[in-house]
Design a protein around this motif. Structure first.
Motif, PDB file in Angstrom:
ATOM      1  N   SER A   9     -24.237  49.450 -38.467  1.00 14.21           N
ATOM      2  CA  SER A   9     -24.206  50.902 -38.261  1.00 14.21           C
ATOM      3  C   SER A   9     -23.362  51.213 -37.042  1.00 14.21           C
ATOM      4  O   SER A   9     -23.661  50.773 -35.928  1.00 14.21           O
ATOM      5  N   LEU A  11     -23.306  53.772 -35.438  1.00 16.50           N
ATOM      6  CA  LEU A  11     -23.996  54.638 -34.474  1.00 16.50           C
ATOM      7  C   LEU A  11     -24.076  53.948 -33.106  1.00 16.50           C
ATOM      8  O   LEU A  11     -24.066  54.612 -32.076  1.00 16.50           O
ATOM      9  N   ASP A  39     -23.670  56.957 -39.928  1.00 11.25           N
ATOM     10  CA  ASP A  39     -24.782  57.899 -39.793  1.00 11.25           C
ATOM     11  C   ASP A  39     -24.266  59.293 -39.479  1.00 11.25           C
ATOM     12  O   ASP A  39     -23.742  59.545 -38.393  1.00 11.25           O
ATOM     13  N   HIS A  70     -24.740  57.662 -44.617  1.00 11.07           N
ATOM     14  CA  HIS A  70     -26.155  58.048 -44.573  1.00 11.07           C
ATOM     15  C   HIS A  70     -26.226  59.455 -44.004  1.00 11.07           C
ATOM     16  O   HIS A  70     -26.066  59.649 -42.800  1.00 11.07           O
ATOM     17  N   PRO A 145     -35.620  58.724 -38.560  1.00  8.71           N
ATOM     18  CA  PRO A 145     -34.176  58.902 -38.445  1.00  8.71           C
ATOM     19  C   PRO A 145     -33.800  59.762 -37.242  1.00  8.71           C
ATOM     20  O   PRO A 145     -34.537  60.658 -36.859  1.00  8.71           O
ATOM     21  N   GLY A 146     -32.658  59.457 -36.658  1.00  8.07           N
ATOM     22  CA  GLY A 146     -32.160  60.273 -35.546  1.00  8.07           C
ATOM     23  C   GLY A 146     -31.512  59.466 -34.439  1.00  8.07           C
ATOM     24  O   GLY A 146     -30.550  59.926 -33.841  1.00  8.07           O
ATOM     25  N   GLY A 149     -31.584  51.965 -31.927  1.00  5.01           N
ATOM     26  CA  GLY A 149     -32.299  51.227 -30.899  1.00  5.01           C
ATOM     27  C   GLY A 149     -33.808  51.436 -30.857  1.00  5.01           C
ATOM     28  O   GLY A 149     -34.454  51.107 -29.864  1.00  5.01           O
ATOM     29  N   ASP A 179     -33.222  50.442 -43.079  1.00  2.00           N
ATOM     30  CA  ASP A 179     -32.448  50.982 -41.955  1.00  2.00           C
ATOM     31  C   ASP A 179     -33.374  51.316 -40.793  1.00  2.00           C
ATOM     32  O   ASP A 179     -34.257  52.172 -40.917  1.00  2.00           O
ATOM     33  N   GLY A 181     -34.189  49.358 -36.667  1.00  2.00           N
ATOM     34  CA  GLY A 181     -34.897  48.289 -35.957  1.00  2.00           C
ATOM     35  C   GLY A 181     -34.709  46.905 -36.550  1.00  2.00           C
ATOM     36  O   GLY A 181     -35.511  46.006 -36.296  1.00  2.00           O
ATOM     37  N   GLY A 201     -27.679  48.399 -36.375  1.00  2.00           N
ATOM     38  CA  GLY A 201     -26.819  49.074 -35.411  1.00  2.00           C
ATOM     39  C   GLY A 201     -26.764  48.321 -34.105  1.00  2.00           C
ATOM     40  O   GLY A 201     -25.801  47.603 -33.817  1.00  2.00           O
ATOM     41  N   SER A 202     -27.814  48.453 -33.303  1.00  2.00           N
ATOM     42  CA  SER A 202     -27.797  47.827 -31.981  1.00  2.00           C
ATOM     43  C   SER A 202     -27.723  46.305 -32.061  1.00  2.00           C
ATOM     44  O   SER A 202     -27.129  45.665 -31.190  1.00  2.00           O
TER      45      SER A 202
HETATM   46  C1  DX5 Z   1     -31.126  55.951 -37.400  1.00  2.00           C
HETATM   47  C2  DX5 Z   1     -29.940  55.509 -38.186  1.00  2.00           C
HETATM   48  C3  DX5 Z   1     -29.711  54.056 -38.196  1.00  2.00           C
HETATM   49  C4  DX5 Z   1     -29.420  53.456 -36.831  1.00  2.00           C
HETATM   50  C5  DX5 Z   1     -30.018  52.104 -36.811  1.00  2.00           C
HETATM   51  O1  DX5 Z   1     -31.426  57.266 -37.718  1.00  2.00           O
HETATM   52  O2  DX5 Z   1     -30.071  55.910 -39.536  1.00  2.00           O
HETATM   53  O3  DX5 Z   1     -28.694  53.693 -39.117  1.00  2.00           O
HETATM   54  O4  DX5 Z   1     -28.062  53.333 -36.548  1.00  2.00           O
HETATM   55  O5  DX5 Z   1     -29.877  51.596 -35.535  1.00  2.00           O
HETATM   56  P1  DX5 Z   1     -30.701  50.298 -35.070  1.00  2.00           P
HETATM   57  O6  DX5 Z   1     -30.278  49.187 -35.966  1.00  2.00           O
HETATM   58  O7  DX5 Z   1     -30.294  50.117 -33.664  1.00  2.00           O
HETATM   59  O8  DX5 Z   1     -32.171  50.633 -35.240  1.00  2.00           O
END
Ligand code: DX5
Ligand code: ZN
Length: 227
Positions: A9, A11, A39, A70, A145-146, A149, A179, A181, A201-202
């Motif tokens: 991701s 993000l 995202d 997404h 969602p939002g 990390g 999606d 954590g 993502g992270s």
């Molecule tokens: C959260 C996003 C995710 C986010 C996941 O609302 O939909 O796609 O980027 O990030 P991590 O993998 O760090 O939880």
């Protein structure tokens, strides 16, 4: 079962260098991402604002990796189609936001994209099983969602198990995607529950070497998946 899919991701990437950040997971070989997760947030459906169609159009020109968009937005019935028409590989909308998700899926597919349906951690799966017959991917949110990390909510794995069973018995034909954590500590339980595609993502863009993180996550998931 096919090899697990990893979708970094962006993000968690550097928004001033998105092209280079995607290129870091696009080299041929095991460090290559399967999809790139984008995202889109509108500061209404979720309390955060990211990017929209013009940025996605530019990203589509800059990479040949499939874009997994997404949409965490209100009124996806109106706005999602633009992402499909632009050439996104998969366009995911939230069931909590869509007014007519069946019609929306048909429109997305007619525009040449896969149709994805996402459910927030507190949204049950059962009321949407008929709707899911029209979709290609199910995105199970394992955080609210939002924001990137956040900590993984393991309770949602029950929904993954249900979806996996329905796919394996032929009642649904879906890629089961998770999606939120996902990292080295959580990917194994998600893999065991039957996830096909892992958004991270992270865990990818927070790593020293994003490509190596992709390879490591895929290998870890592959070891744990039920064959
Ligand atoms: C959260 C996003 C995710 C986010 C996941 O609302 O939909 O796609 O980027 O990030 P991590 O993998 O760090 O939880
Ligand atoms: Zn996402």
């Amino acid at each position: 079962m096919a090899s697990p899919l990893i979708a970094p991701s962006i993000l968690s990437a550097d928004f001033a260098r998105l092209g280079e950040e995607i290129a870091a997971v696009a080299h041929p070989g095991d460090t290559r991402a399967d999809w790139v997760h984008v995202d889109v947030m509108d500061a209404h459906f979720v309390p955060n604002l990211t990017l929209g169609l013009p940025v996605v159009q530019s990203l589509l020109k800059s990479t040949d990796l499939p874009l997994d968009c997404h949409l965490m937005i209100e009124d996806p019935d109106r706005w999602a189609i633009g992402y499909a028409e632009a050439g996104a590989y998969n366009v995911t909308v939230h069931v909590e936001a869509a007014a007519d998700p069946v019609k929306l899926a048909k429109n997305l597919r007619a525009a040449g994209a896969k149709a994805g349906l996402s459910i927030k951690p507190g949204t049950p799966l059962e009321p949407h099983l008929e709707t899911l017959k029209h979709y290609d991917t199910l995105l199970v949110m394992s955080v609210e969602p939002g924001f990137g990390g956040q900590s993984f909510i393991a309770d949602v794995l029950e929904k993954v198990r249900t979806a996996r069973r329905l796919v394996d018995t032929g009642h649904l034909k879906l890629v089961v995607e998770i999606d939120g954590g996902i990292n080295a500590d959580t990917i194994e339980q998600a893999a065991e529950a039957g996830v096909d595609c892992f958004v991270a993502g992270s865990a990818v863009y927070g790593a020293e070497d994003p490509g190596r993180a992709v390879a490591a996550l895929r290998e870890q998931a592959a070891r744990l998946r039920v064959s």
